[in-house]
Design a protein around this motif. Structure first.
Motif: not given
Length: 157
Positions: A39-44, A49-52, A55-62, A129-131
């Motif tokens: 979506g945004c490519g900035q973790g916003e 979202s994936v689970i690593i 833990n829920l993580v934005n894959s665009c930031l990893v 779900i706030s993120g």
């Protein structure tokens, strides 16, 4: 090129690539896992979202290089589970899917929440779900879907 080894959707993966390459790019471009959306490519927004390691993580930031010996679960791998089916049906029954763009990320946020807290309060759900952003349904129906899934999935989480 670095050697990076991890578990992806239950399968051992070994890659030789730039360790700074984003996980979302590896998933979508190299592994054809298209359920993970950018979506945004900035973790916003949470669409990626994936689970690593639980833990829920934005894959665009990893950066992919940070995943050695990790366990990564995407929506594409999760959809093969009984827990996914409970969540999918709850989202459908609550009418919480409209355009569907946010749905994979929301489902992963729901899974991460219920895996840690199988009996969440409404406040717990909203925080969980706030993120993740949804521009179509708002959040009331999504919160209801997660409540339904928690109720129906007793013993699964």
């Amino acid at each position: 090129m670095n050697r990076i080894a991890f578990i992806l959707d239950g399968k051992e993966i070994v890659l030789y690539c730039d360790p700074l390459k984003r996980l979302i790019d590896v998933l979508r471009e190299d592994k054809s896992i298209t359920g993970v959306k950018e979506g945004c490519g900035q973790g916003e927004c949470g669409a990626c979202s994936v689970i690593i390691d639980g833990n829920l993580v934005n894959s665009c930031l990893v950066p992919i290089g940070s995943l050695n010996n990790s366990i990564v679960l995407t929506i594409d791998g999760f959809k093969e589970s009984k827990r996914f089916e409970v969540l999918r049906q709850a989202y459908e029954d609550a009418g919480s899917v409209q355009c569907g763009f946010c749905t994979p990320g929301m489902i992963m946020a729901s899974e991460a929440l219920l895996a840690k807290n199988p009996k969440p309060t409404e406040e717990d759900i909203r925080i969980g779900i706030s993120g993740n952003l949804c521009r179509c349904t708002g959040y009331t129906m999504i919160v209801e879907a997660i409540k339904l899934a928690a109720e129906r999935g007793k013993g699964l989480w």
